[in-house]
Scaffold this motif. Sequence first.
Motif, PDB file in Angstrom:
ATOM      1  N   SER A 110      49.085  47.714  45.609  1.00  0.00           N
ATOM      2  CA  SER A 110      49.937  47.957  46.781  1.00  0.00           C
ATOM      3  C   SER A 110      49.106  48.008  48.054  1.00  0.00           C
ATOM      4  O   SER A 110      49.496  47.433  49.079  1.00  0.00           O
ATOM      5  CB  SER A 110      50.699  49.271  46.622  1.00  0.00           C
ATOM      6  N   ALA A 111      47.975  48.696  48.001  1.00  0.00           N
ATOM      7  CA  ALA A 111      47.106  48.789  49.184  1.00  0.00           C
ATOM      8  C   ALA A 111      46.579  47.409  49.567  1.00  0.00           C
ATOM      9  O   ALA A 111      46.535  47.052  50.753  1.00  0.00           O
ATOM     10  CB  ALA A 111      45.948  49.747  48.912  1.00  0.00           C
ATOM     11  N   LEU A 144      45.649  33.803  53.224  1.00  0.00           N
ATOM     12  CA  LEU A 144      46.336  35.084  53.071  1.00  0.00           C
ATOM     13  C   LEU A 144      47.626  34.927  52.262  1.00  0.00           C
ATOM     14  O   LEU A 144      47.945  35.776  51.422  1.00  0.00           O
ATOM     15  CB  LEU A 144      46.608  35.703  54.446  1.00  0.00           C
ATOM     16  N   GLU A 145      48.371  33.856  52.506  1.00  0.00           N
ATOM     17  CA  GLU A 145      49.587  33.612  51.714  1.00  0.00           C
ATOM     18  C   GLU A 145      49.237  33.376  50.245  1.00  0.00           C
ATOM     19  O   GLU A 145      49.939  33.850  49.345  1.00  0.00           O
ATOM     20  CB  GLU A 145      50.358  32.428  52.289  1.00  0.00           C
ATOM     21  N   ASP A 152      50.710  38.893  43.204  1.00  0.00           N
ATOM     22  CA  ASP A 152      51.906  38.918  42.358  1.00  0.00           C
ATOM     23  C   ASP A 152      51.544  38.560  40.911  1.00  0.00           C
ATOM     24  O   ASP A 152      52.022  39.182  39.965  1.00  0.00           O
ATOM     25  CB  ASP A 152      52.965  37.949  42.886  1.00  0.00           C
ATOM     26  N   GLU A 153      50.702  37.546  40.758  1.00  0.00           N
ATOM     27  CA  GLU A 153      50.273  37.135  39.415  1.00  0.00           C
ATOM     28  C   GLU A 153      49.457  38.230  38.749  1.00  0.00           C
ATOM     29  O   GLU A 153      49.655  38.535  37.567  1.00  0.00           O
ATOM     30  CB  GLU A 153      49.461  35.844  39.505  1.00  0.00           C
ATOM     31  N   VAL A 154      48.555  38.842  39.485  1.00  0.00           N
ATOM     32  CA  VAL A 154      47.721  39.916  38.936  1.00  0.00           C
ATOM     33  C   VAL A 154      48.597  41.081  38.484  1.00  0.00           C
ATOM     34  O   VAL A 154      48.365  41.671  37.429  1.00  0.00           O
ATOM     35  CB  VAL A 154      46.671  40.379  39.974  1.00  0.00           C
ATOM     36  N   GLU A 155      49.608  41.391  39.268  1.00  0.00           N
ATOM     37  CA  GLU A 155      50.507  42.484  38.907  1.00  0.00           C
ATOM     38  C   GLU A 155      51.146  42.226  37.535  1.00  0.00           C
ATOM     39  O   GLU A 155      51.239  43.127  36.703  1.00  0.00           O
ATOM     40  CB  GLU A 155      51.578  42.655  39.981  1.00  0.00           C
ATOM     41  N   GLN A 156      51.547  40.988  37.287  1.00  0.00           N
ATOM     42  CA  GLN A 156      52.119  40.639  35.988  1.00  0.00           C
ATOM     43  C   GLN A 156      51.078  40.740  34.869  1.00  0.00           C
ATOM     44  O   GLN A 156      51.382  41.165  33.766  1.00  0.00           O
ATOM     45  CB  GLN A 156      52.716  39.227  36.030  1.00  0.00           C
ATOM     46  N   LEU A 157      49.855  40.336  35.174  1.00  0.00           N
ATOM     47  CA  LEU A 157      48.785  40.384  34.168  1.00  0.00           C
ATOM     48  C   LEU A 157      48.415  41.805  33.772  1.00  0.00           C
ATOM     49  O   LEU A 157      47.984  42.048  32.636  1.00  0.00           O
ATOM     50  CB  LEU A 157      47.527  39.666  34.686  1.00  0.00           C
TER      51      LEU A 157
END
Length: 181
Positions: A110-111, A144-145, A152-157
């Motif tokens: 999030s940060a 940055l985009e 987003d991908e890391v969050e799923q991983l």
Amino acid sequence: MSVRQSLLAILDRGACYGSQLRAEYERRTGVRVNVGQVYTTLERLERDGLIESIGVDDEAHVLWQPTAAGRDDARSWLAGASLAEGRDEVALKIALAVTLPGADVDGILSAQRAAVRAALARVDEEGADAVPAAIVRAARRARLEADLRWLDEVEQLTVGAEPFGLSEERPRRGRPARSAV
């Protein structure tokens, strides 16, 4: 990724000696680090009051643990965003955090996402009077985009990823205790 900060974060999980820290760093990040760099970093961390020796183990390896200031430093580093370091550094930081019990991986993501969005907003606010400035601004925006998509991908991983403690396997090498001279 800062080897210095990574070693502090690992030491926050338990006392280790130099070669053990090197092995833990490699196990947690998949990146090799020179053992000499580990020992030099330990000396600097001790000089800076961030770690202290707590004696030696059965095999005369010097064991290190963070001081209160070292724990605060490691935890602040883990919780902070790292735009200046670049995505590879951020990836290693997140990979390390996933392995550390108690690390707030969701908070770290999030940060990082908030820092990227803030940087993206600043890029969009910049005026581009000339073509070269517009090219640089477009490149920064694209990176940055891409960072946001990557987060987003890391969050799923990281969903369901389990942290782990220090390895029971003890590397054979280790710097012996300093003699009292």
